[in-house]
Design an enzyme around this catalytic site. Sequence first.
Site: not given
Length: 333
Positions: A205, A230, A285, A288, A311, A320
């Site tokens: 990120r 995160k 983003h 990513r 994730h 994603y």
Amino acid sequence: MAGVSAVYDREGEHIGWKVSVRKKGFPPQFKTFRTKADALAWAAVVESEMVRGVWRDRSESESTTLKECLARYATDVLPERKDGGRHGASFLLQWQGRPIASRYMSSIRGQDVALAIKDMEAEKKSPNTIRLHLALLSHLFTVARKEWGMENLSNPVELVRKPRLPQGRDRRLIGDEETRLLNACSKMNPEIAAVVRIAIETAMRQGEIMGMTWAMVNLPARTVMLPDTKNGTRRIVPLSTAAVEVLTKLPSRLDGKVWNYTQDGLKAMYRKAVARANIDNLTFHDLRHEATSRLFEKGFNPMEVSAITGHKTLQMLKRYTHLKAEDLAKRMG
């Protein structure tokens, strides 16, 4: 046994009825109503709950407004968040300015929250932004019930339908966009190009990349250790040969940081680079997303990819993962 008495104002005019409930083993309960019928009905409910052993003290929630709770939340809860409450503070201020904020906590129902949602939709807030507002309000009710003496509260946010989120972005680099982007970055500042290459190679990120220090980097082992991500967990990110090459060429800094740029500075420079490269609709983003998809195309399985990207669930990872159909066709034979 409940007792009811008339209430008069200073001029001697009758303005309501005060009811009291006194039962052994419970604190006395008092409340004022406009009508005697409402007073007696409330008392009957309280006495019944006491007899059945399900009574919860409502005095705190019936005398505290949402606005007061929001102020307490700003003082007691927001500073404990990882970002110091920077993002939550703006949501909190907006809740304080809404009509619902003047209501007592015990009186707030699902329909009140639903009206606030309609107001936010009229203000053209995105579904995700509205969900973030609701998440803060929901957590506030949870804290109030568990820690602020409002055990009787139910969470009105749980009773409303949340705005549907749009389908996740699936933007990937197309044609020579990667080359054009890197060239534009290099002409502005080689460090910006290095950041972009690290993003594409590692799937990290933006905040994780910009928070890197050399103490986190182990070039011989080809890893970066992220101590606080995160998701609140430690993660070790493997580095590709290209990523190692990028980091090896960077100059060292006395303060131990990897980058000269701040996160806000990077955002501004990245937007300029995308514009100079004449690329439309490509966020940082999205890099990513591109990197995650490439991991799958290299043959990594979902568990391996989640270990690299951080994730938490495969469902989150699925958003994603948009593999190029032509690459899949080659593997099919």
